[in-house]
Motif scaffolding. Structure first.
Motif, short mmCIF file in Angstrom:
data_model
loop_
_atom_site.label_atom_id
_atom_site.label_comp_id
_atom_site.label_asym_id
_atom_site.label_seq_id
_atom_site.Cartn_x
_atom_site.Cartn_y
_atom_site.Cartn_z
N ALA A 90 0.82 -1.21 0.00
CA ALA A 90 0.00 0.00 0.00
C ALA A 90 0.85 1.26 0.00
O ALA A 90 0.38 2.34 -0.33
CB ALA A 90 -0.94 -0.02 1.20
N SER A 91 2.13 1.11 0.36
CA SER A 91 3.02 2.28 0.39
C SER A 91 3.76 2.47 -0.92
O SER A 91 4.58 3.38 -1.05
CB SER A 91 4.04 2.10 1.53
N ASP B 95 -5.33 0.94 4.63
CA ASP B 95 -4.37 1.49 3.69
C ASP B 95 -4.69 1.05 2.26
O ASP B 95 -4.55 1.83 1.31
CB ASP B 95 -2.95 1.06 4.06
N ARG C 20 -5.42 3.37 -0.95
CA ARG C 20 -4.43 3.32 -2.03
C ARG C 20 -5.00 2.79 -3.34
O ARG C 20 -4.69 3.32 -4.42
CB ARG C 20 -3.28 2.41 -1.58
#
Length: 879
Positions: free
Chosen positions: A19-20, A463, A467
């Motif tokens: 998700a990052s 998240d 995202r």
């Protein structure tokens, strides 16, 4: 090979973006297959399309996520479990709720494992770490949350409505779960006698005589002169002691039967609507139980307990015996059947839970109209809009065991009805306990319509949800456009304020040899696992995209699989040939070779590849998957293998010097490496294997960058030049074929070029022309040169081409003579048609043009045959 690369991709985690991840997201949600049975080839078609999309976007640098899941398929799964139990001699009705759920859970575990094997075998790059199930705790919570919200917003209500009732499953069905087909049945004309016993009565036509016991009136059209005098009178319902009034209503069709309609409000939607308009009528009672057996005080005792089929026969027999039957007619009409059990659906007034769809629909219609959500192919937009215009409230309650329980609770003490996320201990209004839970479960689609955001964690603010939602593409079959697609749009806007996806792609239906859709229900689809084991995953994947158009209905069989296998073999052989030409230490093709060092044929294949790259991007961006596969097929098979490799073979093998060899080898390596990248989303295993077999840079083709046509400049001059060479080869091959020259023969050929430039091209590539046209040699003529004797010729814009013909025997001469006579007759008819002024005046221009082209072609063929015959005569005379 396939298993090895699948294990490698999985170990590297290419399908698991975090998700990052900083790259732009690209998300697809797998339409969760039902756990009712094994997957079909149709599922593989959708999967191949989605994997093509997701792998390409991953190569383009996007954080590409494809999320898998499984649907509990409430009613459908319970039907399958019922069938299994029946084969074991067990009646589901004899089991407790807990026992039924135990059997269903055993079914799920068994089929889920096999379905996951089927989804993994083709190499689909799904993120299995995010796998979800429509009955898992998160989906359960989300389902209850949505119900409670809609209940509190008064968008969910409970009411008595006419529903589609399945008497085998004993549950309500939505309109979309009913399949209609035309059936021919008996239309019975019945005499309803006057109440006062006077002669005559009113004749009513019906296909359902067993429902007369639920009649509350006989209705006629107010303008029907035949029945005007009967209005206000009363008639006796046959076989009963009840009397009903004759009423007028404009909904009655005077042309049906005798123009009089029996009104049975609880078992016909038209009758129900009519009764609603006539409040003076007596309230109808239920005459069928949940299994569609006659019941109740209005039904004579001798018919009670009979199911509909037996009741119809028994009632008709009694009507006939008592003199109520006037006549019989054959009548064809549409009959609704349950999609799951095939039982004839019983229209039935029943108390059910509904969702008000009107308020949810408005933003969806606007989104499609404005292009916020795009539908592909766009021809389905009209179908979508038509359905949205006639939207009905959605019946969401089901009277089965398997499914999410409706989260509604009743207080018998004070009558309070409440919806709650968790079962309440006591009534919040009067504090009484315990409360009674609603016995029904929710339609399985009530969870599925939430899937694009629930699968990413909603209602939690995860998240993943932040995202990867909204998702990018929904790929599915058009058969669930309304079951699922439209409802997901409504849910997405209502609960997230965003569209659930930006594009919808509908693939066609695969059909068997009888034209039937391949489905689990019919059992007419090969098991995809067996197809993969016998033919390979990549052959299956390519055969699903080529040659049959993905967006259209079409067949699937061994022929398409063999064609795909042949294509992959061609690709394999081209790469193997290229490896043999590359010296040790060859560098990876990180960029295209400098064009200044290249021959015209090298520049041609690079320009052709650049054109392919642009056309391929346009096709994939436009969701034209068969066009994309066709472009790749044509390029690999014809441009690369049949043309370039043969035309450049001498330089590739060093016979034209070291500089030419280096240039052609660099060109071939670049084109092959980039083409493997382009093919990878469709056939990932074989391309990964071949990519690792040639000089390359990087750990996997799966994450190599997607190529761009801008890497190589277009070279129109080289394309025109090489097309001249290939046109010459084509012309010489056609002359061989038309004149029946045996494949083993190598005749001499000649060419009279139209210009010095063409002459130079043909001279430079004469070896290629001789080899590919299977000639003994090629002579380039000057304008003053004598034309070859006893030769067939073909004139092109680039020059005239000749193939020397062998001397014909008597049989061949006779055959040519017959063909000449037949073609001469055909040419005469064509010319006569063209000389007819009426034809030229009335026929469309394209038809006239086609006739003119046909006349020119026939004249040319006659000229060539005449030349052959003249040559034969000359040969005989000289001998």
């Amino acid at each position: 090979m396939e298993a090895r690369w699948q294990a490698f991709w999985d170990a590297q985690g290419y399908a698991r973006p975090s998700a990052s991840h900083s790259a732009p997201p690209y998300t697809i949600v797998l339409p969760p297959p039902n756990v009712t049975g094994i997957l079909t080839i149709g599922h593989m078609l959708g999967g191949t399309v989605m994997d093509t999309l997701i792998r390409r976007r991953r190569m383009q640098g996007k954080a590409s996520l494809w999320v898998p899941g499984l649907d509990h398929a409430g009613v459908a799964t319970q039907v399958e479990v019922r069938r299994r139990l029946s084969k074991q001699g067990i009646r589901m009705e004899a089991l407790s709720r807990e026992e039924i759920l135990g059997h269903v859970e055993a079914w799920r575990e068994e089929h889920e494992a096999y379905i996951l094997r089927q989804l993994k075998a083709p190499g689909f790059s799904l993120d299995w770490s995010r796998y979800r199930y429509t009955m898992d705790p998160g989906a359960t919570r989300a389902t209850r949350e949505v119900f409670v919200r809609l209940f509190e917003e008064r968008l969910i209500y409970r009411g008595e409505r006419m529903v589609n009732w399945d008497p085998i499953l004993r549950t309500a069905l939505s309109d979309l779960e009913v399949l209609h087909r035309d059936e021919t049945t008996d239309l019975v004309y019945l005499q309803y006698p006057w109440e006062d016993g006077s002669p005559g009565g009113v004749t009513v036509a019906t296909v359902r005589p067993e429902t007369i016991f639920g009649d509350v009136a006989v209705a006629v059209h107010p303008d029907d002169e035949r029945h005007r005098a009967a209005l206000g009178r009363r008639v006796r319902v046959p076989l009963t002691d009840r009397v009903v009034p004759i009423i007028a209503d404009t909904a009655i069709d005077p042309k049906f039967g005798n123009g009089a309609l029996k009104v049975t409000p609880r078992h016909d939607p038209i009758d129900h609507d009519l009764a609603q308009r006539h409040s003076e009528l007596r309230a109808a009672v239920e005459i069928f139980d949940e299994s569609a057996r006659l019941t109740g005080d209005w039904v004579p005792e001798r018919f009670r307990g009979l199911d509909r089929v037996k009741a119809r026969a028994a009632v008709t027999e009694s009507l006939q015996a008592d003199g109520f039957v006037v006549k019989h007619e054959s009548y064809t009409h549409s009959v609704g059947h349950s999609e799951r059990t095939d039982a004839v659906v019983e229209p039935r007034l029943s108390t059910q839970w509904f969702v008000r769809m009107g308020p949810l629909a408005a933003p969806v219609v606007a989104a499609v109209q404005e292009g916020t959500i795009r539908v592909h192919p766009d021809r389905w937009q009209l179908t979508f809009f038509r359905w949205m215009e006639g939207l009905q409230d959605w019946c969401i309650s089901r009277q089965v065991v398997w499914g999410h329980p409706i989260p509604v609770y009743y207080c018998d003490a004070c009558g309070e009805v409440l919806a709650a996320l968790a079962p309440p201990d006591r009534c919040p209004k009067c504090r009484s306990e315990p409360l009674r839970a609603d016995p029904d479960v929710l339609d399985t689609w009530f969870t599925s319509w939430l899937w694009p955001f629930v699968i990413l964690g909603w209602p939690e603010a995860t998240d993943d949800l932040a995202r990867f939602y909204p998702t990018s593409v929904l790929e599915t079959g058009r058969d669930i456009m309304f079951f699922w697609v439209a409802r997901m749009m409504m849910a997405g806007y209502h609960f997230t304020g965003k569209p659930p996806f930006t594009d919808v792609y509908f693939h066609g239906m695969l059909r068997d040899e009888q034209g039937r859709r391949m489905s689990k229900h019919l059992g007419n689809s090969p098991d995809p696992l067996e197809v993969v084991q016998q033919h390979g995953a990549d052959a299956m994947r390519f055969s699903l995209l080529y040659p049959n158009p993905v967006e259209q209905d079409g067949g699937f069989g061994v022929g398409t699989l063999e064609g795909a296998r042949n294509f992959l073999t061609k690709l394999w052989n081209v790469v193997r040939f290229a490896r043999q030409q590359l010296p040790e230490g060859t560098e990876p093709p990180n960029e295209a070779p400098p064009t200044g060092e290249l021959s015209v044929v090298d520049r041609w294949i690079l320009s052709r590849w650049s054109r392919l790259a642009d056309d391929l991007d346009a096709a994939l961006d436009g969701f034209e998957f068969t066009r994309a596969a066709t472009l790749l097929y044509q390029f690999v098979w014809h441009d690369l293998a049949d043309r370039y490799v043969e035309a450049a073979k001498e330089s590739l093998q060093g016979r034209r010097g070291a500089p030419a060899a280096r240039a052609s080898r660099a060109t071939l390596l670049f084109v092959i490496e980039r083409t493997l990248r382009q093919l990878h989303p469709i056939v990932p295993h074989v391309t990964e294997e071949l990519w690792h077999a040639i000089p390359h840079e990087g750990e996997s083709l799966a994450i190599t960058s997607w190529p761009s046509g801008q890497e190589v400049p277009r070279d129109p001059e080289s394309e025109v030049a090489m097309e001249t060479v290939f046109d010459a080869i084509r012309a010489l091959r056609n002359l061989r074929s038309e004149n029946r020259i045996p494949p083993a023969d190598r005749p001499e050929a000649a060419a009279l070029p139209a210009s010095p430039v063409v002459s130079e091209l043909l001279a430079a590539h004469s070896t290629t022309i001789v080899q590919l046209a299977r000639l003994g040699g090629l002579t380039l003529l000057q304008p003053e040169s004598a034309r070859p004797a006893h030769a067939a010729s073909r004139v092109l814009p680039t020059g005239e081409f000749f193939v020397t013909l062998p001397a014909s025997g008597a049989a061949e001469t006779e055959s040519l003579t017959r063909e000449h006579a037949m073609l001469a007759e055909l040419l005469g008819k064509t010319r006569a048609r063209l000389e007819d002024p009426t034809f030229r005046q009335r026929a469309p221009p394209e038809v006239v043009q086609a006739a003119e082209e046909k006349a020119r072609e026939l004249a040319g063929r006659l000229e060539r045959i005449a030349a052959n015959l003249a040559g034969d005569e000359g040969t005989k005379a000289s001998s």
